[in-house]
Scaffold this motif. Structure first.
Motif: not given
Ligand code: NI
Length: 136
Positions: A32-34, A40-44, A131-135
């Motif tokens: 589940s954690d994985a 989340r990575r795909e959504l980001a 590396f980019l992370y959407p806010l």
């Protein structure tokens, strides 16, 4: 604490075995954690693709030889020109010649990407990764 939902997923045996091996290799406590992290990575990634104007936080890592002509100066100049987008810079002298510079960037995605590409493509940079992370 957000409400947790359960759902069933059917996958081929081989795929599940490969997933379990990956979970173990990366040290996830359970599937589940994985799986949550993969989602989340795909959504980001989708947000970054679909919304060029989204605000992002990012990290840019550069490796370069500081003897390369004027490179330290050039990188410094570029960062000063975009001072609002550069939150912090960490410089590590790896050996007598090689520098590792890590920058945390913040701003509109296209602006941050343009800045990162400019830094990464400066003459003399050996390797650069962002590396980019959407806010939003
Ligand atoms: Ni250095």
């Amino acid at each position: 604490m957000p409400e947790l939902m359960r759902f069933g997923v059917s996958v081929e045996r081989e795929l599940l075995e490969a997933f379990d091996a990956l979970c173990e290799k990366r040290g996830f406590a359970n599937r589940s954690d994985a799986f949550r992290q993969l989602i989340r990575r795909e959504l980001a990634e989708e947000t970054l693709q679909a919304k060029p104007n989204t605000r992002v936080a990012g990290v840019l890592a550069l490796v370069y030889n500081h003897h390369a002509s004027d490179l330290s100066h050039t990188l410094n100049e570029i960062q000063h020109e975009s001072a609002d987008a550069v939150s912090a810079t960490l410089h590590i002298h790896l050996d007598a010649h090689t520098c590792l510079e890590v920058m945390t960037l913040r701003g509109q995605k296209t602006e941050v990407e343009t800045l990162a590409e400019k830094l990464r493509s400066a003459r003399g940079v050996e390797q650069g990764k962002i590396f980019l992370y959407p806010l939003d």
